[in-house]
Design a protein around this motif. Structure first.
Motif, PDB file in Angstrom:
ATOM      1  N   UNK A   1      -1.100  51.379  -1.713  1.00  0.00           N
ATOM      2  CA  UNK A   1      -1.618  50.170  -2.374  1.00  0.00           C
ATOM      3  C   UNK A   1      -0.474  49.226  -2.760  1.00  0.00           C
ATOM      4  N   UNK A   2       0.761  49.680  -2.639  1.00  0.00           N
ATOM      5  CA  UNK A   2       1.922  48.807  -2.836  1.00  0.00           C
ATOM      6  C   UNK A   2       2.401  48.664  -4.277  1.00  0.00           C
ATOM      7  N   UNK A   3       1.697  49.292  -5.231  1.00  0.00           N
ATOM      8  CA  UNK A   3       2.065  49.077  -6.639  1.00  0.00           C
ATOM      9  C   UNK A   3       3.526  49.451  -6.919  1.00  0.00           C
TER      10      UNK A   3
ATOM     11  N   UNK B   1      -4.695  49.562 -13.624  1.00  0.00           N
ATOM     12  CA  UNK B   1      -3.557  50.101 -12.868  1.00  0.00           C
ATOM     13  C   UNK B   1      -2.644  50.806 -13.872  1.00  0.00           C
ATOM     14  N   UNK B   2      -1.952  51.809 -13.379  1.00  0.00           N
ATOM     15  CA  UNK B   2      -1.003  52.541 -14.236  1.00  0.00           C
ATOM     16  C   UNK B   2       0.403  52.182 -13.762  1.00  0.00           C
TER      17      UNK B   2
ATOM     18  N   UNK C   1      -3.816  53.603  -9.338  1.00  0.00           N
ATOM     19  CA  UNK C   1      -4.719  52.497  -9.664  1.00  0.00           C
ATOM     20  C   UNK C   1      -6.161  52.986  -9.522  1.00  0.00           C
ATOM     21  N   UNK C   2      -7.106  52.174  -9.935  1.00  0.00           N
ATOM     22  CA  UNK C   2      -8.512  52.490  -9.659  1.00  0.00           C
ATOM     23  C   UNK C   2      -9.128  51.323  -8.901  1.00  0.00           C
ATOM     24  N   UNK C   3      -9.706  51.633  -7.746  1.00  0.00           N
ATOM     25  CA  UNK C   3     -10.443  50.613  -6.987  1.00  0.00           C
ATOM     26  C   UNK C   3     -11.937  50.871  -7.225  1.00  0.00           C
ATOM     27  N   UNK C   4     -12.703  49.827  -7.325  1.00  0.00           N
ATOM     28  CA  UNK C   4     -14.139  50.003  -7.611  1.00  0.00           C
ATOM     29  C   UNK C   4     -14.927  50.545  -6.424  1.00  0.00           C
ATOM     30  N   UNK C   5     -14.278  50.686  -5.255  1.00  0.00           N
ATOM     31  CA  UNK C   5     -14.967  51.293  -4.107  1.00  0.00           C
ATOM     32  C   UNK C   5     -14.510  52.727  -3.889  1.00  0.00           C
ATOM     33  N   UNK C   6     -13.818  53.281  -4.869  1.00  0.00           N
ATOM     34  CA  UNK C   6     -13.265  54.628  -4.697  1.00  0.00           C
ATOM     35  C   UNK C   6     -13.798  55.568  -5.765  1.00  0.00           C
ATOM     36  N   UNK C   7     -14.142  56.764  -5.330  1.00  0.00           N
ATOM     37  CA  UNK C   7     -14.471  57.828  -6.271  1.00  0.00           C
ATOM     38  C   UNK C   7     -13.328  58.829  -6.197  1.00  0.00           C
TER      39      UNK C   7
END
Ligand code: CLF
Ligand code: SF4
Length: 481
Positions: free
Chosen positions: A140-142, A178-179, A58-64
């Motif tokens: 992240x539980x996905x 999310x993938x 996934x991509x979180x907006x607080x993560x690089x």
């Protein structure tokens, strides 16, 4: 509120007598030596992270993505990448030298379950050589529902899920994509899928009897007003702990939030959201947002001492006997403290008259559950609220150490003061004249009278001496009460 006379918090988490502290035995066995699941344990036991999981789904907006998973670690940090065999070697090497080690976690640098082969192979190899060490996983539980059987198979007793929202409209502001099932999802659909999978994960963990902690990143203006609802929802799944951590957001980290000016919460905002959630679920307040390759007690990181440990042979004695002895000594110590608290402090005698009093007290420790650190050597202060019901850990305050090799950095005292000004007292093993006088002038006592006492014992003894002074009508210990 007037210091020393404020309304007391009754949800004390230390100072209760009895080794199981009101938990069922199976739960107690899981938490008693896990530094993240028990405040007391965090003063005695160490964790180690092995960074075997580089990818994320996934991509979180607080993560690089160049750095570690910010759900469990500080953003902007790059951990070493290990293969499962290297991770096993490193764990054995650390375990053979650190009897305090009780748990090994996989918390990145990406998502543990987006790298299932590496994650489970690492768990298998560690289980094989050091079966007494607890295994811990953060995700992240996905895709957790796919792997619940594997998690149970390797006896992973602790799982952390990062859940930042239960409303996909809030999620849309946090997750650009999310993938999932071989497809990249964007917009609200991405958050709907993530939310659905996270709730399913909680249900499956509950069914499997696996202790679950939920981490939530507090993002001002995005989910700050929403996290109390998250707490209410996760309570339905018997989540053991809710760990609400502050967003770390700086432009130099290159995250979307950092670059678009989404700010970090203030300590007061964090405390207020944690307090709001606490009625619904137990709230963790001692998280240090550690790195995906951290080693040691939560308030320290000794990974540099194990730089070359991946090269060591796997034929090491894992140190199981030393760990077992160490655990026994902690249980013995705790029992002695519990007995002494009961027999010498007799808090019940004070509770009727003084149950409205809460003292906020900071302590310094270098480990072992004792007040055993010099004021000038401390890089953090643990802050507790102390009442006749017990003591409750509320936060830690990090500082640059005052002692600069032979002299004190007096200018730094202003920073200390701003971080500790809400405290009534500071208990340390030793303190110099200048800081003692500076704090005393501000009405905050720094005392070394409780040096080397167990933390709980020191805090409660301080409270009793304060209450005795009130009872006698003599001046209370604290200047400003
Ligand atoms: Fe690691 Fe996380 Fe397990 Fe602890 S950390 S995987 S539950 S062993 Fe602990 Fe570190 Fe906070 Fe995590 S202090 S970041 S909560
Ligand atoms: Fe980054 Fe972790 Fe979010 Fe993945 S789950 S994007 S690694 S913070």
């Amino acid at each position: 509120m007037t210091k020393g006379t404020s309304s007391g918090c009754k949800s004390a988490n230390c100072g209760k007598s009895g080794s199981e502290e009101g938990f069922q035995k199976d739960v107690w066995d899981k938490i008693k030596d896990h530094p993240c699941y028990s405040v007391k344990a965090h003063n005695h036991f160490a964790r180690m992270h092995v960074s075997v999981a580089p990818a994320c789904n996934i991509q979180c907006n607080y993560c690089n993505r160049k750095y570690d998973c910010a759900n469990e670690s500080r953003p902007g940090v790059v951990s070493e990448r290990l293969s499962p065999v290297q991770a096993q070697r490193k764990v054995l090497s650390v375990a053979s030298k650190l009897p305090q080690l009780s748990v090994v976690g996989i918390a990145g640098p990406g998502d543990a379950l987006a790298n299932p082969d590496k994650t489970f192979e690492t768990f298998r190899l560690i289980r094989q050589e050091a079966p007494d060490i607890k295994l811990c996983l953060s995700t992240n539980g996905l895709v957790l529902p796919e792997y619940i059987d594997e998690i149970a198979k390797y006896d992973v007793e602790h799982v952390t899920l990062t859940i930042n929202m239960i409303d996909p409209r809030v999620g849309e502001k946090i997750y650009p994509w999310v993938y999932f099932e071989k497809k990249k999802w964007v917009g609200i659909e991405a958050s709907e899928i993530l939310h659905r999978q996270q709730m399913k994960s909680l249900e499956l963990l509950k069914e499997a009897g696996i202790l679950c902690k939920v981490n939530s990143v507090l993002i001002p203006g995005v989910n700050d007003k929403h996290l109390a609802d998250v707490s209410k929802e996760i309570k339905k799944y018997d989540v053991f702990l809710h760990n609400i951590v502050p967003l770390i957001s700086r432009p130099e980290h290159g995250t979307y939030f950092g670059k678009t000016g989404v700010r970090e919460p203030t300590p007061q905002e964090l405390k207020s959201v944690q307090d709001q959630s606490e009625g619904d679920v137990r709230v963790m307040r001692h998280c240090r947002q550690c790195r995906a390759d951290a080693i040691g007690m939560l308030n320290e990181d000794i990974r540099d001492e194990f730089q070359d440990a991946t090269l060591e042979s796997t034929n090491l004695d894992s140190g199981e006997a030393a760990r077992s002895e160490y655990r026994k000594s902690v249980i013995k110590l705790q029992k002695r403290v519990d007995d002494e608290l009961k027999s010498t402090l007799a808090l019940d005698e004070y509770s009727k008259e003084f149950d409205h009093i809460t003292l906020t007290i900071a302590i310094t420790t270098s480990g072992g559950g004792r007040i055993n650190q010099h004021f000038g050597h401390a890089s953090e202060f643990q802050v507790y609220e102390v009442t006749t019901s017990g003591c409750k850990y509320v936060s830690h305050r990090s500082v640059d150490t005052y002692c600069q090799g032979g002299y004190g950095d007096d200018e730094a005292l202003d920073t200390y003061m701003s971080k500790l000004k809400d405290c009534h007292a500071i208990l340390v093993s030793k303190v110099g004249r200048c800081p003692r006088e500076t704090f005393n002038d501000a009405g905050i006592e720094i005392s070394d009278k409780y040096a080397y006492k167990n933390i709980e014992e020191g805090l409660l003894s301080y409270l009793v001496s304060h209450l005795d002074a009130l009872k006698d009508g003599s001046s209370p210990v604290l200047a400003q009460t």
